[in-house]
Design a protein around this motif. Sequence first.
Motif, PDB file in Angstrom:
ATOM      1  N   TYR A 144       0.656  -1.143   0.001  1.00 42.52           N
ATOM      2  CA  TYR A 144      -0.030   0.143  -0.043  1.00 42.52           C
ATOM      3  C   TYR A 144       0.877   1.211  -0.057  1.00 42.52           C
ATOM      4  N   SER A 145       0.540   2.383  -0.572  1.00 45.14           N
ATOM      5  CA  SER A 145       0.805   3.699  -0.468  1.00 45.14           C
ATOM      6  C   SER A 145       0.450   4.085   0.716  1.00 45.14           C
ATOM      7  N   VAL A 146       1.020   5.214   1.322  1.00 48.31           N
ATOM      8  CA  VAL A 146       0.879   5.748   2.569  1.00 48.31           C
ATOM      9  C   VAL A 146       0.962   7.224   2.567  1.00 48.31           C
ATOM     10  N   LYS A 147      -0.206   7.951   3.215  1.00 44.92           N
ATOM     11  CA  LYS A 147      -0.107   9.337   3.293  1.00 44.92           C
ATOM     12  C   LYS A 147      -0.359   9.583   4.636  1.00 44.92           C
ATOM     13  N   LEU A 148       0.626  10.638   5.185  1.00 43.14           N
ATOM     14  CA  LEU A 148       0.664  11.058   6.615  1.00 43.14           C
ATOM     15  C   LEU A 148       0.147  12.391   6.615  1.00 43.14           C
ATOM     16  N   ASP A 149      -0.919  12.696   7.766  1.00 41.96           N
ATOM     17  CA  ASP A 149      -1.286  14.147   7.819  1.00 41.96           C
ATOM     18  C   ASP A 149      -0.533  14.451   9.257  1.00 41.96           C
ATOM     19  N   THR A 150      -0.118  15.594   9.207  1.00 47.62           N
ATOM     20  CA  THR A 150       0.626  16.117  10.497  1.00 47.62           C
ATOM     21  C   THR A 150       0.506  17.675  10.655  1.00 47.62           C
ATOM     22  N   ASN A 151       0.722  18.066  11.849  1.00 45.63           N
ATOM     23  CA  ASN A 151       0.710  19.376  12.188  1.00 45.63           C
ATOM     24  C   ASN A 151       2.163  19.921  12.164  1.00 45.63           C
ATOM     25  N   GLY A 152       3.220  18.956  11.927  1.00 48.91           N
ATOM     26  CA  GLY A 152       4.523  19.413  11.783  1.00 48.91           C
ATOM     27  C   GLY A 152       5.380  19.871  12.814  1.00 48.91           C
ATOM     28  N   TYR A 153       4.943  19.379  14.230  1.00 49.33           N
ATOM     29  CA  TYR A 153       5.426  19.788  15.435  1.00 49.33           C
ATOM     30  C   TYR A 153       6.786  18.995  15.965  1.00 49.33           C
ATOM     31  N   ARG A 154       6.663  17.792  14.995  1.00 45.34           N
ATOM     32  CA  ARG A 154       7.872  16.953  15.717  1.00 45.34           C
ATOM     33  C   ARG A 154       8.803  16.623  14.230  1.00 45.34           C
ATOM     34  N   PRO A 155       9.478  17.694  13.718  1.00 46.18           N
ATOM     35  CA  PRO A 155      10.367  17.649  12.458  1.00 46.18           C
ATOM     36  C   PRO A 155      11.387  16.472  12.619  1.00 46.18           C
ATOM     37  N   GLU A 156      11.770  15.794  13.830  1.00 48.66           N
ATOM     38  CA  GLU A 156      12.628  14.814  13.528  1.00 48.66           C
ATOM     39  C   GLU A 156      11.956  13.512  13.201  1.00 48.66           C
ATOM     40  N   ILE A 157      10.805  13.343  13.717  1.00 48.78           N
ATOM     41  CA  ILE A 157      10.032  11.950  13.023  1.00 48.78           C
ATOM     42  C   ILE A 157       9.614  12.159  11.648  1.00 48.78           C
ATOM     43  N   LEU A 158       9.220  13.499  11.351  1.00 46.62           N
ATOM     44  CA  LEU A 158       9.068  13.616   9.723  1.00 46.62           C
ATOM     45  C   LEU A 158      10.079  13.460   8.928  1.00 46.62           C
ATOM     46  N   LYS A 159      11.453  13.805   9.476  1.00 47.06           N
ATOM     47  CA  LYS A 159      12.546  13.647   8.795  1.00 47.06           C
ATOM     48  C   LYS A 159      12.961  12.112   8.527  1.00 47.06           C
ATOM     49  N   LYS A 160      12.562  11.303   9.432  1.00 43.81           N
ATOM     50  CA  LYS A 160      12.986   9.909   9.630  1.00 43.81           C
ATOM     51  C   LYS A 160      12.006   9.340   8.656  1.00 43.81           C
ATOM     52  N   ILE A 161      10.682   9.605   8.637  1.00 53.27           N
ATOM     53  CA  ILE A 161       9.720   8.911   8.028  1.00 53.27           C
ATOM     54  C   ILE A 161       9.984   9.357   6.429  1.00 53.27           C
ATOM     55  N   ILE A 162      10.415  10.304   6.140  1.00 61.70           N
ATOM     56  CA  ILE A 162      10.982  10.836   4.684  1.00 61.70           C
ATOM     57  C   ILE A 162      11.942  10.105   4.221  1.00 61.70           C
ATOM     58  N   SER A 163      13.110  10.179   5.040  1.00 58.55           N
ATOM     59  CA  SER A 163      14.428   9.557   4.738  1.00 58.55           C
ATOM     60  C   SER A 163      14.311   8.197   4.513  1.00 58.55           C
ATOM     61  N   GLU A 164      13.456   7.353   5.238  1.00 54.68           N
ATOM     62  CA  GLU A 164      13.325   5.851   5.060  1.00 54.68           C
ATOM     63  C   GLU A 164      12.505   5.748   3.999  1.00 54.68           C
ATOM     64  N   GLY A 165      11.618   6.395   3.264  1.00 53.85           N
ATOM     65  CA  GLY A 165      10.793   6.130   2.315  1.00 53.85           C
ATOM     66  C   GLY A 165       9.554   5.596   2.841  1.00 53.85           C
ATOM     67  N   LEU A 166       9.082   6.072   3.649  1.00 51.53           N
ATOM     68  CA  LEU A 166       7.787   5.470   4.483  1.00 51.53           C
ATOM     69  C   LEU A 166       6.494   6.175   4.106  1.00 51.53           C
ATOM     70  N   ALA A 167       6.755   7.530   3.710  1.00 56.48           N
ATOM     71  CA  ALA A 167       5.411   8.205   3.199  1.00 56.48           C
ATOM     72  C   ALA A 167       5.540   8.526   1.612  1.00 56.48           C
ATOM     73  N   ASP A 168       4.486   8.179   0.983  1.00 57.31           N
ATOM     74  CA  ASP A 168       4.122   8.389  -0.320  1.00 57.31           C
ATOM     75  C   ASP A 168       3.367   9.993  -0.662  1.00 57.31           C
ATOM     76  N   TYR A 169       3.008  10.530   0.473  1.00 58.43           N
ATOM     77  CA  TYR A 169       2.534  11.646   0.410  1.00 58.43           C
ATOM     78  C   TYR A 169       2.393  12.257   1.720  1.00 58.43           C
ATOM     79  N   VAL A 170       2.484  13.456   2.053  1.00 56.48           N
ATOM     80  CA  VAL A 170       2.400  14.144   3.242  1.00 56.48           C
ATOM     81  C   VAL A 170       1.418  15.274   3.179  1.00 56.48           C
ATOM     82  N   ALA A 171       0.602  15.704   4.227  1.00 55.64           N
ATOM     83  CA  ALA A 171      -0.097  16.798   4.086  1.00 55.64           C
ATOM     84  C   ALA A 171       0.133  17.358   5.449  1.00 55.64           C
TER      85      ALA A 171
END
Length: 231
Positions: A93-120
């Motif tokens: 499955y493709s994965v979309k993540l909704d976030t308020n952006g207040y944990r940039p270290e988690i967002l960076k990890k998710i992006i760098s590991e290719g875990l999200a196909d779309y972020v809102a």
Amino acid sequence: MVINGLQKLTLLDFPGRTACTVFTGGCNFRCPFCHNASLVLRAEEQPFMPEEDFFAFLKKRQGLLDGVCITGGEPTLRPDLPDFMRKIKYLGYSVKLDTNGYRPEILKKIISEGLADYVAMDIKSSPSRYGIVAGIPDLDIGPIRQSVSELMECRVPFEFRTTVVDELHEPEDFEEIGRWLKGAPQYFVQCFKDSGDIISDGFSAPGRWKLDKIVEILDRYVFSVQLRGVD
């Protein structure tokens, strides 16, 4: 992963995908107009879906669904979020993540590991009024700025979006937002709707004139600006 809700089908939440939506509880913001107040304020009282039941559902829907949206509350508060996303990806499955952006270290990890196909990522307001609209008056918006930079520099498709509330937003706020997010690929201006599960009362939808003015302003800074949730 603590799963507090599942919408089995959505044709709107994940651009280009037929998807389901997973809801997680808890949030580090207290936006007074939040439409999922129960998930934010009383997550421990909400229904709970065992993770194994969710993955059994996904296995049955292989070939029928092609995406999973993860929303909240705020999903990045969950320490097992990356592992949860990894398991979903493993099933194809493709994965979309909704976030308020207040944990940039988690967002960076998710992006760098290719875990999200779309972020809102939600943009609550202009930097000068961010804390007021997020319900945390003394909010340090440094982490928000970091997450914005992370998205602007990555190759993962993403969107910024703002839910416009008549009592909390003015067109002038979006001049500041536009200068801040200049060059962003896409921005969605969403119209507030009372879900019946709001943190605070007394909020209403903006008039169409205000929404159109906001779009006009953002259009000078962002490549694509669209209205969402407008009848």
